[in-house]
Design a protein around this motif. Structure first.
Motif, PDB file in Angstrom:
ATOM      1  N   GLU A 196       0.825  -1.215   0.000  1.00 23.23           N
ATOM      2  CA  GLU A 196       0.000   0.000   0.000  1.00 23.23           C
ATOM      3  C   GLU A 196       0.854   1.259   0.000  1.00 23.23           C
ATOM      4  O   GLU A 196       0.459   2.278  -0.560  1.00 23.23           O
ATOM      5  N   CYS A 197       2.006   1.207   0.638  1.00 23.39           N
ATOM      6  CA  CYS A 197       2.920   2.352   0.599  1.00 23.39           C
ATOM      7  C   CYS A 197       4.310   1.908   1.012  1.00 23.39           C
ATOM      8  O   CYS A 197       4.486   0.867   1.655  1.00 23.39           O
ATOM      9  N   ASN A 199       7.556   3.419   2.990  1.00 22.23           N
ATOM     10  CA  ASN A 199       7.959   4.498   3.895  1.00 22.23           C
ATOM     11  C   ASN A 199       9.366   4.219   4.386  1.00 22.23           C
ATOM     12  O   ASN A 199       9.573   3.457   5.332  1.00 22.23           O
ATOM     13  N   GLU A 204       4.078  -1.031   3.841  1.00 20.12           N
ATOM     14  CA  GLU A 204       2.827  -1.222   4.566  1.00 20.12           C
ATOM     15  C   GLU A 204       1.904  -2.127   3.756  1.00 20.12           C
ATOM     16  O   GLU A 204       1.652  -1.879   2.573  1.00 20.12           O
TER      17      GLU A 204
END
Length: 230
Positions: A196-197, A199, A204
């Motif tokens: 989802e992302c 970082n 994530e």
């Protein structure tokens, strides 16, 4: 397909590189004079074939395969026949005896590349796995797998709302999965489609933060089409 050479003899490396240049769809992306100097590169790059000399300084080729179990197909190279049994006990793809003719090299590589292509097509064609859980084989859609976490001699397969424990090594389960699954840590394999992302050094997935080790960081960014840090 990508390959590397591990051989402490510069003349032999040069010969192999010339042979590789003559083989269509085979690209040499690294040369190393010892097994230990190649470990970091192997861990951070996808490799299809490793041309590995047996008689290496420090750690020999057989010891290297036994200890690190590279995911790539291994073609062992030696000036002595006595290592052949060791090689085949380790399930290497082939064993080449020096001096190596191009004809023998070509047969070995073509056979290995054919097997890799066949296994890849088989893996990509399956959209499910049957996983034994508490004595029952459960059908799991590969697209539902979000990430896999190692746990001693087992792996935990995480899907949406479910976790299944399977007796397997990380390398073993990764070989059964299509190319959108990638190892990002010694303890984690992720489904790139489920991320989802990103970082920093974590990804994530469904409220789970998964660490990405330095070894796999660049490969992950490249696979996701992200710009590499300068």
């Amino acid at each position: 397909m990508h390959c590397i050479i591990i051989d402490d003899d510069p003349v032999q490396r040069h010969l192999l590189s010339q042979y590789i240049d003559k083989v269509e769809n085979l690209e040499l992306i690294g040369e190393f004079d010892s097994a230990t100097s190649a470990i970091s590169f192997i861990n951070s790059h996808h490799l299809d074939i490793i041309f590995l000399d047996v008689e290496l300084p420090g750690m020999n080729g057989v010891e290297f395969v036994e200890q690190f179990k590279p995911e790539a197909n291994i073609i062992l190279i030696s000036s002595e026949e006595r290592y052949a049994i060791n090689g085949f006990n380790l399930e290497v793809s082939d064993y080449l005896l020096k001096p190596i003719s191009f004809a023998r090299f070509s047969r070995s590589v073509n056979r290995t590349m054919t097997r890799i292509s066949t296994e890849s097509q088989s893996s990509e064609g399956n959209n499910y796995l049957f996983i034994k859980d508490k004595g029952v084989y459960q059908k799991v859609q590969i697209s539902d797998i979000q990430f896999i976490q190692s746990s001693s001699e087992y792996v935990n397969i995480h899907t949406k709302g479910k976790r299944i424990m399977l007796y397997s090594s990380m390398d073993g389960i990764l070989k059964k999965l299509p190319s959108n699954f990638m190892r990002v840590h010694r303890s984690y394999i992720v489904n790139l489609n489920a991320i989802e992302c990103v970082n920093g050094n974590t990804v994530e997935i469904d409220n789970h933060s998964i660490n990405v080790s330095k070894t796999y960081h660049d490969s992950l960014k490249s696979s996701l089409g992200l710009k590499m840090a300068k």
